[in-house]
Scaffold this active site. Structure first.
Site, PDB file in Angstrom:
ATOM      1  N   LYS A  54       7.430  12.318  52.411  1.00  0.00           N
ATOM      2  CA  LYS A  54       6.883  13.677  52.476  1.00  0.00           C
ATOM      3  C   LYS A  54       5.373  13.626  52.723  1.00  0.00           C
ATOM      4  O   LYS A  54       4.833  14.381  53.527  1.00  0.00           O
ATOM      5  CB  LYS A  54       7.209  14.436  51.173  1.00  0.00           C
ATOM      6  N   GLN A  98       8.978  16.322  42.284  1.00  0.00           N
ATOM      7  CA  GLN A  98      10.178  15.640  42.780  1.00  0.00           C
ATOM      8  C   GLN A  98      11.248  15.617  41.683  1.00  0.00           C
ATOM      9  O   GLN A  98      10.983  15.289  40.530  1.00  0.00           O
ATOM     10  CB  GLN A  98       9.826  14.205  43.217  1.00  0.00           C
ATOM     11  N   ASP A 121       9.173  24.412  47.200  1.00  0.00           N
ATOM     12  CA  ASP A 121      10.547  23.926  47.071  1.00  0.00           C
ATOM     13  C   ASP A 121      11.532  25.064  46.827  1.00  0.00           C
ATOM     14  O   ASP A 121      12.746  24.863  46.915  1.00  0.00           O
ATOM     15  CB  ASP A 121      10.640  22.959  45.877  1.00  0.00           C
TER      16      ASP A 121
HETATM   17  N1  GUN Z   1      15.252  15.863  45.031  1.00  0.00           N
HETATM   18  C1  GUN Z   1      16.195  15.875  46.014  1.00  0.00           C
HETATM   19  N2  GUN Z   1      15.905  16.818  46.940  1.00  0.00           N
HETATM   20  C2  GUN Z   1      14.763  17.397  46.543  1.00  0.00           C
HETATM   21  C3  GUN Z   1      13.964  18.429  47.091  1.00  0.00           C
HETATM   22  O1  GUN Z   1      14.242  19.033  48.142  1.00  0.00           O
HETATM   23  N3  GUN Z   1      12.843  18.734  46.387  1.00  0.00           N
HETATM   24  C4  GUN Z   1      12.514  18.124  45.212  1.00  0.00           C
HETATM   25  N4  GUN Z   1      11.413  18.514  44.591  1.00  0.00           N
HETATM   26  N5  GUN Z   1      13.242  17.181  44.676  1.00  0.00           N
HETATM   27  C5  GUN Z   1      14.360  16.820  45.338  1.00  0.00           C
END
Ligand code: GUN
Length: 291
Positions: A54, A98, A121
């Site tokens: 990311k 995350q 998110d």
């Molecule tokens: N863990 C798996 N997919 C995601 C996501 O799209 N965002 C976040 N913050 N954690 C995740």
């Protein structure tokens, strides 16, 4: 029938280019560079990889990223305090914590601490609540579900009245995808581990979204001929012929289902690239909401 392969890499790249252009336009107009804060708690190797990709993707489109890492032994209050500091930081437009958090953390409290204007998110209870309600709109849609819908809407001119089956009911993918499909006027069935006669329910799907985390669970004879199949699963299976000793497969048996479906996403190279592209898009959106 041999299915059309939906190229997530190419679609993701096109979205990234749009975002890069949007960032350039902001800068040319004298506005701030968008910024994303990533918060990683603990040492989950998959989460470490995701957060790194990311951050790299941010750099490629001109978004600044600010990485924060906390030990798995950090206190709940420390994580929440960091989130509150990031809420107040004008350089930060988006905050990504995350998931999953290590065991013992109250995930909902952490997510609720994120300012909804920075909730790129889309997991804040208020954004999810708005997604679930008629006549309301969230500020942000969760990234993987947004990617799934982007692909479906590109494949199918109107989802109205179509039978959509979502395999899985997770907070991150299954449930928000189902809510988005309802908003698109599809007829939605959510399947999970307690669903009876799963194969015959899946067989009713014009649109199938698989997000259960079970390698190659969906077989060719589960799928209605001509269905559009979106495979969200990313599973490691042992494979001694590969240099790393494993290969990635989805929740769908690609070899079989690609003989039946009208269109299908591969793993890797399907939904994955869209998740990151949507995060970049949401971060730019967050910056544009502010100025
Ligand atoms: N863990 C798996 N997919 C995601 C996501 O799209 N965002 C976040 N913050 N954690 C995740």
């Amino acid at each position: 029938m041999t299915a059309r392969i939906i190229d997530g890499k190419a679609i993701g790249e096109a979205i990234r280019q749009e975002v890069a252009l949007g960032v350039e336009q902001r800068l040319a107009a004298g506005k701030t560079r968008p910024g994303l804060a990533t918060v990683l708690v603990g040492e989950n190797p998959a989460s470490q990889v995701y957060v790194k990709s990311k951050q790299k993707a941010c750099a490629e489109v001109g978004i600044e990223s600010f990485g924060f890492e906390l030990s798995k032994d950090a206190r709940q209050n420390e994580v929440e305090k960091l989130v509150r500091e990031l809420n107040a930081d004008p350089k930060v437009n988006g905050i990504l914590v995350q998931l999953p958090l290590p065991s013992g953390f109250d995930e909902e409290r952490v997510l609720s601490a994120i300012s909804i204007e920075k909730d790129v998110d889309g997991f804040h209870p208020l954004n999810i609540g708005r997604l679930a309600q008629k006549g309301r709109d969230p500020l942000f849609v969760p990234c993987t579900p947004a990617g799934v819908m982007y692909m479906l809407e590109k494949e199918i001119p109107s989802l109205e009245g179509m039978n959509a089956v979502v395999l899985g009911r997770s907070n991150i993918v299954g449930m928000p995808v189902a809510l988005l499909l309802v908003r698109a006027n599809a007829t939605v069935t959510i399947c999970h581990s307690r669903t009876r006669d799963l194969a015959s329910v899946v067989r009713t799907a014009d649109i199938l979204v698989a997000a259960v985390g079970k390698p190659e669970m969906v077989r060719g004879d589960w799928v209605k001929p001509g269905a559009v199949v979106i495979d969200v699963g990313i599973n490691h299976v042992d494979d001694a012929t590969k240099p790393r000793g494993y290969r990635l497969v989805g929740d769908v048996c690609f070899e079989e289902v690609s003989q039946v479906a009208q269109a299908i996403t591969p793993v890797p190279g399907g939904v994955g690239p869209l998740t990151i592209a949507m995060l970049l898009k949401n971060t730019l959106h967050a910056a544009n909401l502010r100025d």
